[in-house]
Design an enzyme around this catalytic site. Structure first.
Site, PDB file in Angstrom:
ATOM      1  CG  MET A  23      -1.743   1.155   1.410  1.00  0.00           C
ATOM      2  SD  MET A  23      -2.814   1.350   2.919  1.00  0.00           S
ATOM      3  CE  MET A  23      -1.483   1.745   4.208  1.00  0.00           C
ATOM      4  N   PRO A  24       1.157   1.683  -1.159  1.00  0.00           N
ATOM      5  CG  PRO A  24       1.865   2.075  -3.501  1.00  0.00           C
ATOM      6  CD  PRO A  24       0.962   1.256  -2.400  1.00  0.00           C
ATOM      7  CG  PHE A  25       0.884   7.415   2.959  1.00  0.00           C
ATOM      8  CD1 PHE A  25      -0.334   7.794   2.905  1.00  0.00           C
ATOM      9  CD2 PHE A  25       1.912   8.368   3.314  1.00  0.00           C
ATOM     10  CE1 PHE A  25      -0.825   9.073   3.730  1.00  0.00           C
ATOM     11  CE2 PHE A  25       1.667   9.431   3.911  1.00  0.00           C
ATOM     12  CZ  PHE A  25       0.165   9.761   4.309  1.00  0.00           C
ATOM     13  CG  LEU A  27      -4.214  -2.009  -2.764  1.00  0.00           C
ATOM     14  CD1 LEU A  27      -3.609  -3.272  -2.658  1.00  0.00           C
ATOM     15  CD2 LEU A  27      -5.512  -1.963  -1.634  1.00  0.00           C
ATOM     16  CG  HIS A  70      -4.155   5.425   0.554  1.00  0.00           C
ATOM     17  ND1 HIS A  70      -5.161   5.566   0.906  1.00  0.00           N
ATOM     18  CD2 HIS A  70      -3.853   4.131   0.488  1.00  0.00           C
ATOM     19  CE1 HIS A  70      -5.852   4.351   1.287  1.00  0.00           C
ATOM     20  NE2 HIS A  70      -4.912   3.422   1.073  1.00  0.00           N
TER      21      HIS A  70
END
Length: 68
Positions: free
Chosen positions: A1-3, A39, A41
């Site tokens: 999940m990249p943020f 996925l 953000h």
């Protein structure tokens, strides 16, 4: 999940421009790293120019001292 967190000064950036930044960062992460867009953000934080400083002064003051 990249943020991904993006900080910019609050000075006239439109909703459309921010949407484009979010879309393009998401696309880059998918294309380059194979990350799933659903996925990913992206958060854009807008900071008042009185709360962002460099060169020993606030951005507000710095910009007042720039020619033109």
């Amino acid at each position: 999940m990249p943020f991904v967190s993006v900080r910019i000064t609050r000075d006239g950036v439109t909703r459309e421009q921010k949407a484009q930044v979010i879309a393009e960062i998401t696309e880059t992460l998918q294309r380059v790293l194979g990350k799933r867009p659903d996925l990913t953000h992206i958060v854009i934080e807008e900071v008042d120019t009185d709360n962002w400083g460099y060169a020993g002064m606030t951005t507000t003051e710095y910009r007042k001292n720039q020619p033109g």
